[in-house]
Write an enzyme that holds these catalytic residues in place. Structure first.
Site, PDB file in Angstrom:
ATOM      1  N   SER A   1       4.286  -5.796  14.253  1.00 24.76           N
ATOM      2  CA  SER A   1       4.599  -4.389  14.542  1.00 24.76           C
ATOM      3  C   SER A   1       3.811  -3.388  15.390  1.00 24.76           C
ATOM      4  CB  SER A   1       4.389  -3.766  12.922  1.00 24.76           C
ATOM      5  OG  SER A   1       4.741  -2.225  12.906  1.00 24.76           O
TER       6      SER A   1
ATOM      7  N   TYR B   1      -1.299  -2.734   5.661  1.00 27.16           N
ATOM      8  CA  TYR B   1      -0.037  -3.326   6.336  1.00 27.16           C
ATOM      9  C   TYR B   1      -0.445  -3.466   7.840  1.00 27.16           C
ATOM     10  CZ  TYR B   1       4.847  -3.397   8.607  1.00 27.16           C
ATOM     11  OH  TYR B   1       5.682  -3.953   9.371  1.00 27.16           O
TER      12      TYR B   1
HETATM   13  N1  LIG Z   1      11.841  -1.918   9.437  1.00 29.51           N
HETATM   14  C1  LIG Z   1      10.723  -1.582  10.369  1.00 29.51           C
HETATM   15  O1  LIG Z   1      10.668  -0.325  10.662  1.00 29.51           O
HETATM   16  C2  LIG Z   1       9.875  -2.612  10.777  1.00 29.51           C
HETATM   17  C3  LIG Z   1       8.890  -2.157  11.917  1.00 29.51           C
HETATM   18  C4  LIG Z   1       7.990  -2.942  12.312  1.00 29.51           C
HETATM   19  C5  LIG Z   1       8.103  -4.514  11.740  1.00 29.51           C
HETATM   20  N2  LIG Z   1       8.827  -4.887  10.785  1.00 29.51           N
HETATM   21  C6  LIG Z   1       8.727  -6.056  10.028  1.00 29.51           C
HETATM   22  O2  LIG Z   1      10.030  -6.621  10.333  1.00 29.51           O
HETATM   23  C7  LIG Z   1      10.017  -7.614   9.268  1.00 29.51           C
HETATM   24  C8  LIG Z   1      11.370  -7.628   8.771  1.00 29.51           C
HETATM   25  O3  LIG Z   1      11.536  -6.394   7.926  1.00 29.51           O
HETATM   26  P1  LIG Z   1      12.724  -5.582   7.723  1.00 29.51           P
HETATM   27  O4  LIG Z   1      12.682  -4.353   8.514  1.00 29.51           O
HETATM   28  O5  LIG Z   1      14.023  -6.422   8.260  1.00 29.51           O
HETATM   29  O6  LIG Z   1      12.816  -5.239   6.089  1.00 29.51           O
HETATM   30  P2  LIG Z   1      13.716  -5.669   5.170  1.00 29.51           P
HETATM   31  O7  LIG Z   1      15.266  -5.260   5.419  1.00 29.51           O
HETATM   32  O8  LIG Z   1      13.458  -5.242   3.784  1.00 29.51           O
HETATM   33  O9  LIG Z   1      13.686  -7.377   4.999  1.00 29.51           O
HETATM   34  C9  LIG Z   1      12.699  -7.982   4.544  1.00 29.51           C
HETATM   35  C10 LIG Z   1      13.139  -9.445   4.475  1.00 29.51           C
HETATM   36  O10 LIG Z   1      11.753 -10.240   3.984  1.00 29.51           O
HETATM   37  C11 LIG Z   1      12.240 -10.947   3.005  1.00 29.51           C
HETATM   38  N3  LIG Z   1      10.997 -11.150   2.048  1.00 29.51           N
HETATM   39  C12 LIG Z   1      10.332 -10.042   1.628  1.00 29.51           C
HETATM   40  N4  LIG Z   1       9.432 -10.701   0.737  1.00 29.51           N
HETATM   41  C13 LIG Z   1       9.424 -11.877   0.725  1.00 29.51           C
HETATM   42  C14 LIG Z   1       8.862 -12.909   0.018  1.00 29.51           C
HETATM   43  N5  LIG Z   1       7.680 -12.350  -0.878  1.00 29.51           N
HETATM   44  N6  LIG Z   1       9.072 -14.122   0.183  1.00 29.51           N
HETATM   45  C15 LIG Z   1      10.259 -14.393   0.889  1.00 29.51           C
HETATM   46  N7  LIG Z   1      10.982 -13.611   1.665  1.00 29.51           N
HETATM   47  C16 LIG Z   1      10.479 -12.293   1.426  1.00 29.51           C
HETATM   48  C17 LIG Z   1      13.398 -10.407   2.221  1.00 29.51           C
HETATM   49  O11 LIG Z   1      14.312 -11.151   1.575  1.00 29.51           O
HETATM   50  P3  LIG Z   1      14.053 -11.442  -0.060  1.00 29.51           P
HETATM   51  O12 LIG Z   1      14.213 -10.199  -0.718  1.00 29.51           O
HETATM   52  O13 LIG Z   1      15.546 -12.055  -0.279  1.00 29.51           O
HETATM   53  O14 LIG Z   1      13.031 -12.418  -0.592  1.00 29.51           O
HETATM   54  C18 LIG Z   1      14.004  -9.888   3.521  1.00 29.51           C
HETATM   55  O15 LIG Z   1      15.019 -10.741   3.773  1.00 29.51           O
HETATM   56  C19 LIG Z   1       8.866  -7.532   8.209  1.00 29.51           C
HETATM   57  O16 LIG Z   1       7.697  -8.597   8.667  1.00 29.51           O
HETATM   58  C20 LIG Z   1       8.323  -5.976   8.648  1.00 29.51           C
HETATM   59  O17 LIG Z   1       6.933  -5.844   8.438  1.00 29.51           O
HETATM   60  C21 LIG Z   1       9.707  -3.770  10.335  1.00 29.51           C
END
Ligand SMILES: NC(=O)c1ccc[n+]([C@@H]2O[C@H](COP(=O)([O-])OP(=O)(O)OC[C@H]3O[C@@H](n4cnc5c(N)ncnc54)[C@H](OP(=O)(O)O)[C@@H]3O)[C@@H](O)[C@H]2O)c1
Length: 252
Positions: A131, A143
């Protein structure tokens, strides 16, 4: 293999890789969504998917996923991760540990498991989703710390992997429209519209940077500027500016 493909960035990555012809291993907790995605990928792209239901906060589940990686994959996206809201000192320590286990321990173990077959094949890609929060001190503590680990891990590994044919990337998005903020209970209304990215933009930027052998990928012009400017300011000053400009309360 894509971890966390049931929504957001992981889902977009899975769709994109399937569109490029990859058969996928899909890893997350929500069995229904995993099955629905597997059906969608086979319908739209005629690819075969293996569904591995796993909670990456659990050691036994991580071991099962690592064992599958030991059999060899061409492309690993360590994407699963989450944020938390609340003060560090009031959040349940069990939740803090689960965040560390998913955002860091899983990335460490799964990367370690994926590399030997990739190195033996002299071919492979590992994208670890970090991130902008891992590059620039901002709001939050655990985080940002977890994402800084991922950036540092990839930067170090990239040196070691030079000449092996295996590429590693720390993908560092800013704010992206996904379920992330709602799941974490993070208020979104104060974030300016121009700072939001969509998931396709993030995946396209990541793939472009992989081709260019860029180890740290920062999608979006606004975030390229922000991280470049921040990189010119001494870290101690960044921390002070951050304290003056943002309300860092209620974030972990
Ligand atoms: N959105 C942002 O603004 C942003 C910015 C920078 C970085 N990120 C990073 O991008 C990545 C993806 O996040 P996203 O934004 O796409 O969020 P999201 O829509 O909430 O997706 C998160 C994914 O992670 C899975 N997950 C969460 N906890 C888990 C666990 N204990 N075991 C297995 N799978 C798990 C969830 O699947 P299930 O619930 O089905 O397990 C879901 O598929 C993360 O690493 C986040 O830190 C996001």
């Amino acid at each position: 293999m894509v971890t966390g493909p049931t929504s957001g960035i992981g889902r977009a990555y899975a769709l994109r890789l399937a569109s490029l012809g990859y058969d996928l291993v899909l890893v997350a907790r929500d069995q229904q969504r995993l099955d629905a995605l597997s059906d969608e990928l086979s319908r739209r792209f005629d690819t075969r998917s293996q569904v591995l239901r796993a909670d990456l906060a659990e050691a036994a589940d991580r071991d099962r996923v690592a064992a599958r990686l030991g059999e060899g994959v061409e492309f690993l996206v360590n994407n699963a991760g989450f944020g938390l809201s609340g003060e560090f000192w009031t959040v349940d320590p069990v939740q803090l540990q689960a965040q560390l286990d998913v955002n860091v321990t899983a990335v460490l173990h799964l990367t370690r498991a994926a590399l030997p077959p990739m190195i033996a094949a002299a071919k492979g890609s590992v994208v670890n989703v970090a991130s902008v929060a891992g590059l620039v001190p901002g709001r939050g503590s655990t985080y940002s710390a977890s994402k800084a680990y991922v950036v540092s891990l990839c930067e170090g590994l990239a040196g070691g992997l030079a000449g092996t044919g295996v590429r590693v990337q720390a993908l560092c998005p800013g704010f992206v429209h996904t379920e992330f903020h709602d799941r974490a209970g993070i208020e979104k209304s104060s974030i300016p519209k121009r700072m939001w990215l969509d998931v396709e933009q993030v995946v396209a930027g990541s793939l472009r940077d992989l081709d260019a052998d860029r180890v740290v990928s920062v999608p979006g012009a606004q975030y390229k500027v922000l991280t470049t400017v921040a990189g010119m300011i001494p870290r101690s000053l960044q921390v002070r500016m951050n304290r003056a400009m943002f309300n860092a309360r209620n974030r972990t």
